[in-house]
Design an enzyme around this catalytic site. Structure first.
Site, short mmCIF file in Angstrom:
data_model
loop_
_atom_site.label_atom_id
_atom_site.label_comp_id
_atom_site.label_asym_id
_atom_site.label_seq_id
_atom_site.Cartn_x
_atom_site.Cartn_y
_atom_site.Cartn_z
N TYR A 53 0.86 -1.18 0.00
CA TYR A 53 0.00 0.00 0.00
C TYR A 53 0.90 1.23 0.00
CZ TYR A 53 -4.03 2.86 1.63
OH TYR A 53 -5.04 3.78 1.77
N LYS B 258 -1.50 -1.43 -4.00
CA LYS B 258 -2.55 -0.42 -3.99
C LYS B 258 -1.85 0.92 -4.16
CE LYS B 258 -6.30 1.78 -1.48
NZ LYS B 258 -7.09 1.88 -0.23
N VAL C 259 -8.99 -0.42 -5.72
CA VAL C 259 -9.42 -0.63 -4.34
C VAL C 259 -10.06 0.69 -3.93
CG1 VAL C 259 -8.73 -1.13 -1.98
CG2 VAL C 259 -7.54 -2.25 -3.87
#
EC number: 4.3.3.7
Length: 297
Positions: free
Chosen positions: A138, A166, A206
């Site tokens: 992330y 992400k 996402v």
């Protein structure tokens, strides 16, 4: 390990529903998860930024994973956020998520301590080595204060347990380069970049906005996948006013998502402090923007 879409393509960064008195609401989470899957999400991410991970306990995180896996785990992958500023703690959360039935984990760059890139790389390798399910990195330097630099991504891509990213780095050039040179699956974490990232090789998204608009966002993915670029652009533009209202209004996406969910009669409940509920004026504006989007073809 990496595949073209290891966790699905249309992933919702799901809110964590709470009861009116602020306790975890596992039943509400199951209801919301089932609705999101019915509306087109083929993956769910729990306990991320939108899921208020900094203010939920380890026990609540595990209970949330178990509840959602029970509800939809045979239909879609459930990814559990395990990001903390403490590598050892993150490894413990990753193992707990695996034991609770998660299909993967979302690991954010350690925040506050601002580690150098060698330490960032070591942090993610420790998490990937410490559990038996794949890791989604992330990259959100606006919140953590530290970027996962493209060179670091290129090295991490060689780890068999690291499958995806992400991407909230706002660096289309850097992201395109990593996609071109690795097998990492890239998921847009910034809704305004969903279509641009797809155009340079992204896997999907996402999305916080998917809590209330999973259908239109899924349609965009499907149109792009079918080669209907005009339709994909139309759907992208259709959602932009809602994206702006929810994500660029000066309030966290968790707050705006829960305000809309509450107005629509869906599970969400309050937010935990230091966050504060949206006021009536803000909620009314969100409902109006949502209604205008829903009214479009």
């Amino acid at each position: 390990m990496p595949t073209s879409h290891p966790f699905g393509r249309a992933l919702c960064a799901m809110v964590t529903p709470f009861t009116a008195d602020g306790a975890l609401d596992p039943g509400g989470a199951q209801q919301l998860a089932a609705r999101l899957v019915d509306e087109g999400c083929d993956g769910l991410v729990l306990s991320g930024t939108t899921g208020e991970s900094p203010t939920t306990t380890d026990a609540e995180k595990s209970a949330l994973v178990r509840a959602v896996v029970e509800a939809v785990g045979d239909r879609v992958p459930v990814v559990a956020g395990v990001g903390t500023a403490d590598t050892r703690h993150s490894v413990e959360l990753a193992r707990a998520a695996e034991e609770s039935g998660a299909a993967g984990v979302l690991a954010v760059t350690p925040y506050y301590s601002r580690p150098p890139q060698a330490a960032v790389e070591a942090h993610f390798r420790r998490i990937a080595d410490g559990c038996g399910i794949p890791v989604m990195l992330y990259d959100i330097p606006g919140r953590t204060g530290t970027r996962i630099e493209p060179e670091t991504m290129l090295r991490l891509a060689g780890h068999p347990g690291i499958a995806a990213v992400k991407d909230c780095a706002y660096d289309l050039m850097g992201s395109a380069r990593v996609m071109a040179e690795t097998g990492l699956a890239y998921y847009s974490g910034s809704e305004e970049l969903n279509l641009p990232l797809l155009a340079v090789g992204g896997t999907g998204f996402v999305s916080t906005v998917a809590n209330v608009a999973a259908g239109p966002l899924r349609e965009l993915l499907d149109a792009h996948g079918a080669g209907d670029n005009a339709r994909a652009l139309h759907l992208h533009r259709r959602t932009l006013p809602l994206v702006a209202a929810m994500m660029a209004s000066g309030l966290p996406g968790t707050v705006t998502a829960k305000a809309l969910l509450g107005a629509l009669g869906l599970p969400g409940g309050p937010v935990r402090e230091p966050l504060q509920l949206a006021d009536g004026v803000t909620t009314a504006r969100l409902v109006a923007v949502y209604g205008a989007m829903a009214a479009q073809d």
